[in-house]
Each structure stands twice: as structure tokens, then as C-alpha cells.
Design a protein around this motif. Structure first.
Motif, mmCIF file in Angstrom:
data_model
loop_
_atom_site.group_PDB
_atom_site.id
_atom_site.type_symbol
_atom_site.label_atom_id
_atom_site.label_comp_id
_atom_site.label_asym_id
_atom_site.label_seq_id
_atom_site.Cartn_x
_atom_site.Cartn_y
_atom_site.Cartn_z
ATOM 1 N N ARG A 168 -28.104 94.362 106.261
ATOM 2 C CA ARG A 168 -28.379 92.940 106.459
ATOM 3 C C ARG A 168 -29.499 92.535 105.514
ATOM 4 O O ARG A 168 -30.565 93.164 105.503
ATOM 5 N N VAL A 169 -29.257 91.516 104.709
ATOM 6 C CA VAL A 169 -30.305 90.972 103.851
ATOM 7 C C VAL A 169 -30.281 89.455 103.959
ATOM 8 O O VAL A 169 -29.273 88.819 103.677
ATOM 9 N N GLY B 5 -24.159 89.272 96.706
ATOM 10 C CA GLY B 5 -24.284 88.412 97.880
ATOM 11 C C GLY B 5 -25.100 87.147 97.655
ATOM 12 O O GLY B 5 -24.750 86.088 98.165
ATOM 13 N N ALA C 101 -22.334 84.900 99.051
ATOM 14 C CA ALA C 101 -21.970 85.259 100.427
ATOM 15 C C ALA C 101 -22.737 84.470 101.490
ATOM 16 O O ALA C 101 -23.176 85.029 102.494
HETATM 17 N N1 LIG Z 1 -27.970 81.884 104.904
HETATM 18 C C1 LIG Z 1 -28.161 82.977 104.151
HETATM 19 N N2 LIG Z 1 -27.093 83.591 103.604
HETATM 20 C C2 LIG Z 1 -27.253 84.702 102.849
HETATM 21 C C3 LIG Z 1 -28.542 85.212 102.606
HETATM 22 C C4 LIG Z 1 -29.660 84.547 103.187
HETATM 23 O O1 LIG Z 1 -30.819 84.927 103.015
HETATM 24 N N3 LIG Z 1 -29.421 83.439 103.964
HETATM 25 N N4 LIG Z 1 -28.682 86.345 101.839
HETATM 26 C C5 LIG Z 1 -27.606 86.671 100.898
HETATM 27 C C6 LIG Z 1 -27.733 87.998 100.357
HETATM 28 S S1 LIG Z 1 -28.986 88.250 99.253
HETATM 29 C C7 LIG Z 1 -26.836 88.988 100.641
HETATM 30 S S2 LIG Z 1 -26.868 90.436 99.797
HETATM 31 C C8 LIG Z 1 -25.811 88.816 101.682
HETATM 32 C C9 LIG Z 1 -25.940 89.911 102.715
HETATM 33 O O2 LIG Z 1 -25.023 89.720 103.741
HETATM 34 P P1 LIG Z 1 -25.143 90.618 105.047
HETATM 35 O O3 LIG Z 1 -26.534 90.459 105.582
HETATM 36 O O4 LIG Z 1 -24.091 90.152 105.981
HETATM 37 O O5 LIG Z 1 -24.894 92.050 104.603
HETATM 38 O O6 LIG Z 1 -25.933 87.585 102.343
HETATM 39 C C10 LIG Z 1 -26.232 86.491 101.511
HETATM 40 N N5 LIG Z 1 -26.164 85.303 102.308
#
Ligand SMILES: Nc1nc2c(c(=O)[nH]1)N[C@H]1C(S)=C(S)[C@@H](COP(=O)(O)O)O[C@H]1N2
Ligand SMILES: [Mo]
Length: 504
Positions: A219-220, A360, A364
Motif C-alpha cells: 500500500r502506498v 501507480g 492508479a
Molecule cells: N488517492 C490516491 N491514489 C493513489 C495514491 C495516493 O497517494 N492517493 N498513490 C498512488 C501510488 S504512488 C501507487 S504506487 C498506487 C498504490 O496502490 P495500492 O496502495 O493499492 O498498492 O496507488 C496510487 N494511487
């Protein structure tokens, strides 16, 4: 602090001073420090930050208490300044509204009152105390010791009460979101994931499983409080340049569109060579390209005026993705299912984006609520403003999962195994070498799709001594992973993962 947190429960949990200041710190953390924190504390980085703020506050409170003994006005002013810091941090967040300042303001006001109450027992006030008999006459002119203990105890009890009440309120507000998640029945996909070949998972001890269970998925994000969005009230708006028919869509409508299911490996740009910030899941959702086409969007290659999609989340994150990548035929998704269950809150419930082949932070968006079509020239998303690259396709990478660093496997045949990924290009070869010798071709697990990682294994005839194992992968285009070392900023780390082992 407790009163502020209680007030935040009434406004919204993210507006609490500790969370607000923590978030403000995260927003201003230089990339190098962020990487240091992620590397050393992993997912506990947020806890470390919050504990740090609390410890700092405890010291400040002591200092203010001592100051207030002599200069009550200055002590009160210091409390108000702290409140101001919380208020500015809360209202100044990307998604902040003026009301977010309230908890800190209320907390500071109560803080000043408490300061007067407590300090009043410790120093003789401007007016004589009601009864001199009740005074514990000390050498320092006397203070109301019993009164102080009573007041301090009452303050502590009231704080605990306010804190508990705040917790209760927050969890009852969030109960709606949890209930909406439990009630969500995932639809069957119209287009199921391509059948996974039986040999995709080598099932070797110590090797990451082909599918990463949700509980183990990295999770990030920047969210100190995981957003809990009620699926019933969730809406996604699509608008901006070249959107002929802007839309606002709810989850019901999304579930009734053509649902697809795909295995896609997600990777974080902050992943060090050999690091853990990568995972593979089976996602359920809809094609983002379909939605965009229905809204009248054309990609730049078809003359569309927008080349960037900016996704916004409920917590103010912005993530910029090339329109071309989303509409070039790959399975860019708005996902609501992850490994057979509704998205966990930590991973973006109710809906997130997933785009094969992009890191991500450029694809993502979790807890998504808004998609705006714009251009890269006109807008820099959150991480781009913090010196990360505007566009960031995933780099070809490979990782040795077993043996672990400094393991001591017995001499003889030792399976060296791991994963390799180059999303949307696929993996065509993995090679391993020992002590800088010649490269040996590893056996690849059966390929699922080019959007997923691929396991590999090489049987090593290990001899006694200290050895360095190295791995490199070649992607589907024939390009071999570079051995040149680069850090994660601005567009992802490169270099070969190596593991040192001691064979007895
Ligand atoms: N709303 C939101 N979406 C986000 C982020 C975030 O900080 N806030 N981090 C992104 C990053 S840097 C990554 S690598 C992925 C990680 O998804 P996960 O936590 O489901 O593995 O989410 C992305 N989506
Ligand atoms: Mo990331």
C-alpha cells in the motif's frame, strides 16, 4: 487535542490537527526524505510520522506550561499559535475547505481555558484566593496543590472522554461506508480474465505467489486517514477538454456496464531494485476507454485536444495519465473488485484506476471521484510538482525472492527463484549469474498475459563460500534490463538485483 479530535469527528476525521499537520508535512516532504521514510518504515511510515508529531506536541506543551507560569498571556498565545498551525494545515490541504479549520480553532480555545485553569492553581492569581486555609503554603509563596491535582485529573478524564467520544462518532459515521461495502455484490464479468495457464505459479517455497493476496498487497498513498467512501453516494464526474458529453456516474451504473476481469501487476515508482512495492491482482471493473468514448473523447492520435487525464481522489490526490495510453486498446480499468472481493478501503473502495504498464503514481488513482481531460502542458499532477516525471512507463525489472540475502543454503542444488515484470510488454527471458560469471537462462513460469509479472527459477549448483547472485530480465520487445544503477526519482529505479549468500 482531544476536544479538537472530537470536533474533527463532527466535521470530518481528516480535519483533526494531528492528521492535518501530518498531511501537510507529507505534502511538503522532499522526494529523498519520502523515499527514506518508505524504505525504512515501509507502511509504518505514517504511524512514525504521527507519533513524532505527538511527541513534539508533548514537549511543546511542557514548554508552554513552564512559560505560562511566568507569562500567562504568552503561554496562551503559544497555544493559539499551535491551533493556528493546525487550522492552516487542515484548511490548506488540496481538498481542504474553510470548515476544516474549526477543530483546531475549537481545540486551541479549550486549550487556553485549560491552561488558565491549571496555571491558576500553581501561581497566586491577581486576586487573593477564596480561602487562605485551603492553601498549601510552600516556600515559594504557596500554591493550591490539591486544587491543581483535582483540576489536572479532571482535565485528563475529560480529555479521555472527549477522545473516546470522538472515536465513537467517527466509527459510526464510517459505518455507512462499511455497510455499503459489505452489501456490494460484484457482478459476473462479461469478459472474464484469460484462463491462467496451470504453470503460471511455480509454487516454490520463498517465491512470491503469482496472485498477491489483498492482505499482503503493498500500500502506498498519502492518506493518513484511509478515506471511507459510501458506495451509495459515490459519484464519478468526467469532464474537461474535448469531452463532448460530460457525465456523472454512480456505482450502480458502473456495475451495469460491460464488466471485464483482468490480471494486472501494479508497481510503485518508489520501489527500489529488489524492493517489495509491486503486486499482482485480479481486477474487476469496466474499461475506462469505453466510458471516455461514450463521453465523446478522442485520443490525441485521432485529433483529440487533450493528451492528459487528471484523476482526482476524494482526498485531493491528483494523478495524470496519458489519454493515448488509456485509449490505445490496453485494459485500462476503473476497478471495483480486487481478487474476488470489493476493493478494500486501503486500496481505493469503491473505485480506482488501474492501467497496465504505468507506475501507480501516474495511473492508479484510488478513491477516484473526478476525471478531467486536459493537457500535460496545462497541468502538473501531485507527484509531478514534487520532481517526479510527468510520464512514467514501468521499467523492466526482476527480483530474486529466494534465497534471501545472507541466507546459508546447503551446498548442492539450490533453486534461485523470483519474479520479473515489464507490464504491457511482457517478459521473454530471465538470466542469472553467480559472482559476475556468465549469464544462465532461467526457466520461466508459463506466461499469463503481458500485463502480469512472470515467475522464474534457475537451479544453482551451489558450492561452499560467499556468493553473489544477480538477475536480469528481457522484455517482450527484446530489450534487456539495464545494469546501470539509478535511484527511484524521477521515473523508477534501474540496476540488477543482487543477493549475497553464504554457503557453508
Ligand atoms: N488517492 C490516491 N491514489 C493513489 C495514491 C495516493 O497517494 N492517493 N498513490 C498512488 C501510488 S504512488 C501507487 S504506487 C498506487 C498504490 O496502490 P495500492 O496502495 O493499492 O498498492 O496507488 C496510487 N494511487
Ligand atoms: Mo507509487
Amino acid at each position: 487535542m482531544a476536544v479538537a479530535e472530537l470536533a474533527a469527528a463532527l466535521v470530518r476525521p481528516e480535519a483533526g490537527p494531528v492528521t492535518a499537520v501530518g498531511s501537510a508535512v507529507i505534502d511538503r516532504t522532499p522526494p529523498a526524505v519520502r523515499d527514506f521514510a518508505v524504505r525504512n518504515f515501509g507502511t509504518a511510515d505514517k504511524l512514525v510520522l504521527q507519533l513524532g508529531i505527538l511527541v513534539l506536541l508533548a514537549f511543546l506543551a511542557m514548554a508552554i506550561g513552564v512559560l505560562a507560569l511566568r507569562h500567562r498571556r504568552m503561554g496562551s498565545a503559544a497555544v493559539l499559535v499551535l491551533g493556528l498551525v493546525g487550522a492552516v494545515a487542515a484548511a490548506g490541504r488540496p481538498e481542504g475547505v474553510p470548515a476544516d479549520a474549526l477543530p483546531s480553532v475549537v481545540g486551541a480555545a479549550v486549550g487556553v481555558a485549560v491552561l488558565y485553569l491549571l496555571v491558576g492553581r500553581l501561581v497566586p492569581g491577581p486576586r487573593p484566593a477564596a480561602s487562605a486555609v485551603e492553601r498549601d503554603k510552600g516556600a515559594d509563596g504557596g500554591f493550591d496543590r490539591r486544587g491543581f491535582v483535582v483540576a489536572a485529573t479532571a482535565t485528563t478524564a475529560a480529555s479521555a472522554g472527549a477522545g473516546l467520544l470522538g472515536r465513537r462518532l467517527t466509527s459510526s459515521v464510517q459505518a455507512g461506508a462499511s455497510a455499503s461495502r459489505r452489501a456490494l455484490v460484484l457482478p459476473a464479468p462479461r469478459s472474464a480474465a484469460p484462463a491462467r495457464p496451470p504453470g503460471a505459479d511455480l509454487r516454490i517455497r520463498g517465491l512470491s505467489p503469482f496472485i498477491t493476496p489483498n492482505k499482503d498487497f503493498y500500500r502506498v498513498d498519502t492518506a493518513l486517514v484511509v478515506p471511507r467512501v459510501d458506495a451509495g453516494t459515490w459519484r464519478l464526474r468526467i469532464h474537461g477538454r474535448g469531452v463532448a458529453r460530460p457525465v456523472t456516474i454512480g456505482l450502480r451504473d458502473l456495475l451495469h456496464r460491460e464488466v471485464i476481469e483482468r490480471d494486472i501487476t501494479l508497481a510503485c515508482v518508489s520501489n527500489e531494485v529488489g524492493g517489495p512495492l509491486v503486486g499482482n491482482a485480479r481486477w474487476l471493473g469496466v474499461r475506462l476507454a469505453d466510458l471516455l468514448r461514450d463521453a465523446g473523447v478522442r485520443p490525441p492520435s485521432k485529433g483529440g485536444p487533450a493528451d492528459q487525464i487528471v484523476a482526482r481522489s476524494v482526498d485531493g490526490m491528483t494523478i495524470g495519465t496519458p489519454v493515448e495510453a488509456v485509449m490505445d486498446g490496453r485494459d485500462a480499468m476503473l476497478a471495483f473488485g480486487m481478487n474476488g472481493e470489493p476493493l478494500p478501503f486501503e486500496h481505493g473502495f469503491p473505485v480506482r484506476m488501474v492501467v497496465p504498464g504505468l507506475y501507480g503514481y501516474v495511473s492508479a488513482c484510488k478513491w477516484i471521484e473526478d476525471i478531467e481531460l486536459t493537457t500535460f502542458a496545462a497541468y502538473d499532477a501531485y507527484w509531478v510538482r514534487r520532481s517526479w516525471a510527468q510520464q512514467a512507463p514501468v521499467k523492466t525489472e526482476s527480483r530474486i525472492d529466494t534465497p534471501r540475502p545472507f541466507a546459508s543454503p546447503k551446498p548442492g542444488i539450490v533453486p534461485v527463484a523470483g519474479v520479473a515484470w515489464a507490464q504491457h510488454r511482457g517478459i521473454s527471458r530471465v538470466e542469472v549469474r553467480v559472482d559476475g560469471g556468465k549469464w544462465h537462462t532461467a526457466r520461466l513460469a508459463a506466461a499469463d498475459t503481458r500485463d502480469t509479472w512472470r515467475q522464474w527459477v534457475w537451479e544453482w549448483a551451489a558450492t561452499s563460500g560467499r556468493h553473489t547472485l544477480e538477475v536480469r530480465a528481457t522484455d517482450g520487445t527484446g530489450a534487456t534490463q539495464t545494469g546501470a544503477r539509478a535511484g527511484t526519482v524521477p521515473s523508477g529505479a534501474t540496476g540488477w538485483h543482487s543477493v549475497v549468500v553464504d554457503v557453508p
